[in-house]
Design an enzyme around this catalytic site. Structure first.
Site, PDB file in Angstrom:
ATOM      1  CB  SER A 109      -0.941  -0.055   1.212  1.00  0.00           C
ATOM      2  OG  SER A 109      -2.017   0.824   1.060  1.00  0.00           O
ATOM      3  CG  ASP A 232      -7.115  -4.214  -2.059  1.00  0.00           C
ATOM      4  OD1 ASP A 232      -7.747  -3.525  -1.241  1.00  0.00           O
ATOM      5  OD2 ASP A 232      -5.879  -4.164  -2.189  1.00  0.00           O
ATOM      6  CG  HIS A 260      -5.081  -3.329   1.211  1.00  0.00           C
ATOM      7  ND1 HIS A 260      -4.716  -2.949  -0.056  1.00  0.00           N
ATOM      8  CD2 HIS A 260      -4.417  -2.476   2.057  1.00  0.00           C
ATOM      9  CE1 HIS A 260      -3.891  -1.918   0.001  1.00  0.00           C
ATOM     10  NE2 HIS A 260      -3.681  -1.629   1.275  1.00  0.00           N
TER      11      HIS A 260
END
Length: 282
Positions: A109, A232, A260
């Site tokens: 991320s 996700d 995620h």
């Protein structure tokens, strides 16, 4: 904490990193870069992975600057772009402090965005790169989960954190035996004033955001593995498709029934991908 993982503080100029590490420094080094979110730390993202890979690699997973028990600048840089530049510069200082001239990068991320900044700024210091649910792709709408993350401090309660974690994964039920512990651990950071200040600075949406455009991605000569959970709800799969399209030596691996947090939801598969990729077996 896993017995194979140790933690210590490392000074880098005026900043201090809380560094979690496993393995032998003489082995190939992997720098694990965690994502953002309330209460996020290097250990909460990577504890199992760095313990499992310690027999083959020197694994380091710092709390990013502005997270956990690492330094929280005061005043905080405003906007994710400015804060990530500070984080990136500090990470290079950390590598110097540890005597590491080259590391492989694994970024989740926000950590994926920082991995891209590192490889663009100092490609000679980076080996192979794994991007997992990486941020930084342009022209993608913010998901409800990402908006919840950004606006968490409007209602910084354990129930809100639990609901946010539910959006991070495809199915929370398999993790239910640990969820209360995770919420408690993260809330111990959430309530701190320095953590709140860093969160507010990172998610100040007024400054311009930093996206990675095709022309700069095309300059990356490193082998890159792009990993994404098909389901996700924080960063859409389209982000990883974008990176895999524009980075010349990139491969894309998509996991079904995964959100995620690939490394938490499917740790065995994630470890197989990372070790095989670095060994050149994928």
């Amino acid at each position: 904490m896993n017995a194979r993982v140790t933690s210590r503080d490392v000074k880098v100029g005026d900043l201090t990193f809380r560094l979690h590490e496993a393995g032998t420094p003489a082995d190939e080094a992997i720098l694990f870069l965690h994502g953002s979110g309330p209460g996020a730390t290097g250990l909460s993202n990577w504890e199992r992975i760095i313990a499992d890979l310690a027999s083959s690699f020197y694994c380091i997973a710092p709390d990013m600057i502005g997270f956990g028990d690492s330094s929280h600048p005061d005043p905080a840089p405003q906007g994710m772009a400015a804060f990530n530049e500070v984080r990136t510069a500090a990470l290079f200082g950390l590598l110097d402090a540890l005597g590491l001239t080259k590391v492989h990068l694994v970024g989740n991320s926000m950590g994926g965005s920082i991995a891209l900044l590192m490889v663009l700024q100092a490609p000679e210091k980076v080996g192979k790169v794994v991007l997992m649910g990486s941020g930084g792709a342009p022209d993608l709408p913010a998901s409800p989960g990402l908006r919840h993350l950004r606006e968490f401090y409007a209602d910084p309660a354990p129930e809100s954190l639990r609901e946010l974690l539910r959006q991070f994964v495809y199915d929370l039920e398999p993790l239910s035996d640990r969820i209360d512990q995770v919420v408690a651990e993260r809330m111990s950071y959430v309530v701190r004033d320095d953590v709140r200040r860093s969160h507010a600075g990172s998610f100040n949406m007024a400054p311009a955001r930093r996206f990675f455009h095709p022309d700069e991605l095309a300059t990356i000569e490193h082998d890159v593995l792009v990993v994404h959970g098909r389901d996700d709800r924080i960063i859409p799969l389209a982000a990883s498709t974008y990176f895999a399209t524009h980075i010349p030596s990139a491969d894309l691996y998509v996991l079904g029934q995964c959100g995620h947090w690939t490394q938490i939801e499917h740790p065995e598969k994630f470890e197989y991908l990372v070790t095989g990729f670095i060994a050149g077996e994928l």
